[in-house]
Design a protein around this motif. Structure first.
Motif, PDB file in Angstrom:
ATOM      1  N   PHE A   1     -16.919  33.714 -12.265  1.00  0.00           N
ATOM      2  CA  PHE A   1     -16.247  33.822 -10.990  1.00  0.00           C
ATOM      3  C   PHE A   1     -16.868  33.030 -10.160  1.00  0.00           C
ATOM      4  CE2 PHE A   1     -14.450  38.102 -11.846  1.00  0.00           C
ATOM      5  CZ  PHE A   1     -13.071  37.839 -11.900  1.00  0.00           C
ATOM      6  N   GLN A   2     -18.412  32.863 -10.072  1.00  0.00           N
ATOM      7  CA  GLN A   2     -19.315  31.802  -9.411  1.00  0.00           C
ATOM      8  C   GLN A   2     -18.609  30.261  -9.901  1.00  0.00           C
ATOM      9  OE1 GLN A   2     -21.403  32.331  -7.077  1.00  0.00           O
ATOM     10  NE2 GLN A   2     -21.116  34.362  -7.519  1.00  0.00           N
ATOM     11  N   PHE A   3     -18.319  30.165 -11.154  1.00  0.00           N
ATOM     12  CA  PHE A   3     -17.837  28.815 -11.513  1.00  0.00           C
ATOM     13  C   PHE A   3     -16.311  28.489 -10.899  1.00  0.00           C
ATOM     14  CE2 PHE A   3     -15.453  26.101 -14.514  1.00  0.00           C
ATOM     15  CZ  PHE A   3     -16.217  25.005 -14.525  1.00  0.00           C
ATOM     16  N   LEU A   4     -15.661  29.342 -10.954  1.00  0.00           N
ATOM     17  CA  LEU A   4     -14.188  29.286 -10.293  1.00  0.00           C
ATOM     18  C   LEU A   4     -14.368  29.033  -8.788  1.00  0.00           C
ATOM     19  CD1 LEU A   4     -12.166  32.016 -12.621  1.00  0.00           C
ATOM     20  CD2 LEU A   4     -12.142  29.476 -12.783  1.00  0.00           C
ATOM     21  N   ALA A   5     -15.186  29.941  -8.211  1.00  0.00           N
ATOM     22  CA  ALA A   5     -15.432  29.571  -6.771  1.00  0.00           C
ATOM     23  C   ALA A   5     -15.743  28.236  -6.372  1.00  0.00           C
ATOM     24  CB  ALA A   5     -16.307  30.623  -6.005  1.00  0.00           C
ATOM     25  N   ASN A   6     -16.742  27.728  -7.422  1.00  0.00           N
ATOM     26  CA  ASN A   6     -17.304  26.441  -6.854  1.00  0.00           C
ATOM     27  C   ASN A   6     -16.410  25.488  -7.275  1.00  0.00           C
ATOM     28  OD1 ASN A   6     -19.973  27.240  -6.068  1.00  0.00           O
ATOM     29  ND2 ASN A   6     -21.033  26.975  -8.392  1.00  0.00           N
ATOM     30  N   ASP A   7     -15.731  25.386  -8.371  1.00  0.00           N
ATOM     31  CA  ASP A   7     -14.474  24.473  -8.485  1.00  0.00           C
ATOM     32  C   ASP A   7     -13.071  24.728  -7.672  1.00  0.00           C
ATOM     33  OD1 ASP A   7     -13.241  22.594 -10.293  1.00  0.00           O
ATOM     34  OD2 ASP A   7     -11.807  24.218 -11.268  1.00  0.00           O
ATOM     35  N   LYS A   8     -13.088  25.873  -6.939  1.00  0.00           N
ATOM     36  CA  LYS A   8     -12.047  25.903  -5.890  1.00  0.00           C
ATOM     37  C   LYS A   8     -12.445  25.238  -4.678  1.00  0.00           C
ATOM     38  CE  LYS A   8      -9.476  29.536  -5.560  1.00  0.00           C
ATOM     39  NZ  LYS A   8      -9.236  31.071  -5.120  1.00  0.00           N
ATOM     40  N   ALA A   9     -13.859  25.278  -4.365  1.00  0.00           N
ATOM     41  CA  ALA A   9     -14.336  24.706  -3.112  1.00  0.00           C
ATOM     42  C   ALA A   9     -14.239  23.180  -3.273  1.00  0.00           C
ATOM     43  CB  ALA A   9     -15.641  25.102  -2.770  1.00  0.00           C
ATOM     44  N   GLU A  10     -14.574  22.860  -4.472  1.00  0.00           N
ATOM     45  CA  GLU A  10     -14.334  21.317  -4.754  1.00  0.00           C
ATOM     46  C   GLU A  10     -13.157  20.837  -4.774  1.00  0.00           C
ATOM     47  OE1 GLU A  10     -15.542  18.344  -8.709  1.00  0.00           O
ATOM     48  OE2 GLU A  10     -16.607  20.150  -8.558  1.00  0.00           O
ATOM     49  N   SER A  11     -12.140  21.340  -5.118  1.00  0.00           N
ATOM     50  CA  SER A  11     -10.880  20.882  -5.134  1.00  0.00           C
ATOM     51  C   SER A  11     -10.482  20.671  -3.547  1.00  0.00           C
ATOM     52  CB  SER A  11      -9.952  21.978  -5.729  1.00  0.00           C
ATOM     53  OG  SER A  11     -10.160  21.798  -7.242  1.00  0.00           O
TER      54      SER A  11
ATOM     55  N   GLU B   1      -9.099  17.772   1.145  1.00  0.00           N
ATOM     56  CA  GLU B   1      -9.391  17.140   2.507  1.00  0.00           C
ATOM     57  C   GLU B   1      -9.650  15.752   2.597  1.00  0.00           C
ATOM     58  OE1 GLU B   1     -12.604  18.217   6.031  1.00  0.00           O
ATOM     59  OE2 GLU B   1     -12.179  19.861   4.439  1.00  0.00           O
ATOM     60  N   ALA B   2     -10.482  15.249   1.661  1.00  0.00           N
ATOM     61  CA  ALA B   2     -10.734  14.003   1.828  1.00  0.00           C
ATOM     62  C   ALA B   2      -9.949  13.092   1.423  1.00  0.00           C
ATOM     63  CB  ALA B   2     -11.948  13.544   0.783  1.00  0.00           C
ATOM     64  N   ALA B   3      -8.889  13.238   0.646  1.00  0.00           N
ATOM     65  CA  ALA B   3      -7.672  12.496   0.440  1.00  0.00           C
ATOM     66  C   ALA B   3      -6.750  12.521   1.702  1.00  0.00           C
ATOM     67  CB  ALA B   3      -6.915  13.142  -0.863  1.00  0.00           C
ATOM     68  N   GLN B   4      -6.489  13.739   2.361  1.00  0.00           N
ATOM     69  CA  GLN B   4      -5.857  13.894   3.495  1.00  0.00           C
ATOM     70  C   GLN B   4      -6.422  12.939   4.720  1.00  0.00           C
ATOM     71  OE1 GLN B   4      -3.019  15.491   3.890  1.00  0.00           O
ATOM     72  NE2 GLN B   4      -2.737  14.450   5.704  1.00  0.00           N
ATOM     73  N   LYS B   5      -7.707  12.667   4.823  1.00  0.00           N
ATOM     74  CA  LYS B   5      -8.415  11.786   5.672  1.00  0.00           C
ATOM     75  C   LYS B   5      -8.046  10.349   5.281  1.00  0.00           C
ATOM     76  CE  LYS B   5     -11.644  15.073   7.393  1.00  0.00           C
ATOM     77  NZ  LYS B   5     -13.289  15.380   7.625  1.00  0.00           N
ATOM     78  N   VAL B   6      -8.349  10.042   4.050  1.00  0.00           N
ATOM     79  CA  VAL B   6      -7.721   8.385   3.531  1.00  0.00           C
ATOM     80  C   VAL B   6      -6.344   8.254   3.996  1.00  0.00           C
ATOM     81  CG1 VAL B   6      -7.663   7.142   1.620  1.00  0.00           C
ATOM     82  CG2 VAL B   6      -9.479   8.469   2.048  1.00  0.00           C
ATOM     83  N   GLY B   7      -5.508   9.335   3.492  1.00  0.00           N
ATOM     84  CA  GLY B   7      -4.136   9.139   3.886  1.00  0.00           C
ATOM     85  C   GLY B   7      -3.717   8.816   5.342  1.00  0.00           C
ATOM     86  N   ASP B   8      -4.479   9.599   6.353  1.00  0.00           N
ATOM     87  CA  ASP B   8      -4.325   9.648   7.694  1.00  0.00           C
ATOM     88  C   ASP B   8      -4.713   8.131   7.974  1.00  0.00           C
ATOM     89  OD1 ASP B   8      -3.237  11.900   7.941  1.00  0.00           O
ATOM     90  OD2 ASP B   8      -4.951  12.808   8.542  1.00  0.00           O
ATOM     91  N   ALA B   9      -6.148   7.845   7.509  1.00  0.00           N
ATOM     92  CA  ALA B   9      -6.700   6.262   7.914  1.00  0.00           C
ATOM     93  C   ALA B   9      -5.744   5.327   7.577  1.00  0.00           C
ATOM     94  CB  ALA B   9      -8.117   6.385   7.491  1.00  0.00           C
ATOM     95  N   ALA B  10      -5.079   5.327   6.420  1.00  0.00           N
ATOM     96  CA  ALA B  10      -4.216   4.349   5.971  1.00  0.00           C
ATOM     97  C   ALA B  10      -3.063   4.252   6.897  1.00  0.00           C
ATOM     98  CB  ALA B  10      -3.853   4.698   4.493  1.00  0.00           C
ATOM     99  N   GLU B  11      -2.492   5.232   7.307  1.00  0.00           N
ATOM    100  CA  GLU B  11      -1.194   5.203   8.230  1.00  0.00           C
ATOM    101  C   GLU B  11      -1.783   4.720   9.578  1.00  0.00           C
ATOM    102  OE1 GLU B  11       1.715   8.711  10.325  1.00  0.00           O
ATOM    103  OE2 GLU B  11       0.502   9.159   8.588  1.00  0.00           O
TER     104      GLU B  11
END
Length: 85
Positions: free
Chosen positions: A49-59, A64-74
């Protein structure tokens, strides 16, 4: 549980007594083994469960980073259109 007592006499009159105690083998080792297995499963579950929680946080951070890159490109695209006018 059956006990047997054997007495033998020597020709000189001395006696020897032998007692045989028949005991059933102990059972209950499965209980300790089951407890150890249960603890191992709980520990493995905790780490899973610790591994899955870390994986979910990383995802979530990557999303969020991809969304910010998309907003910047727009924003860059909008600025480029304004510059051409």
């Amino acid at each position: 549980m059956a006990d047997e007592i054997h007495t033998t006499r020597d020709p000189d009159g001395t006696t020897h007594t032998t007692t045989v105690i028949d005991r059933e083998p102990r059972r209950g080792g499965g209980m300790g083994l089951g407890l150890i297995l249960l603890v191992a499963i709980v520990i493995a579950g905790f780490f899973a469960f610790q591994f899955l929680a870390n994986d979910k946080a990383e995802s979530g951070a990557i999303t969020e980073a991809a969304q910010k890159v998309g907003d910047a490109a727009e924003n860059v695209g909008d600025a480029a259109q304004e510059a051409v006018k």
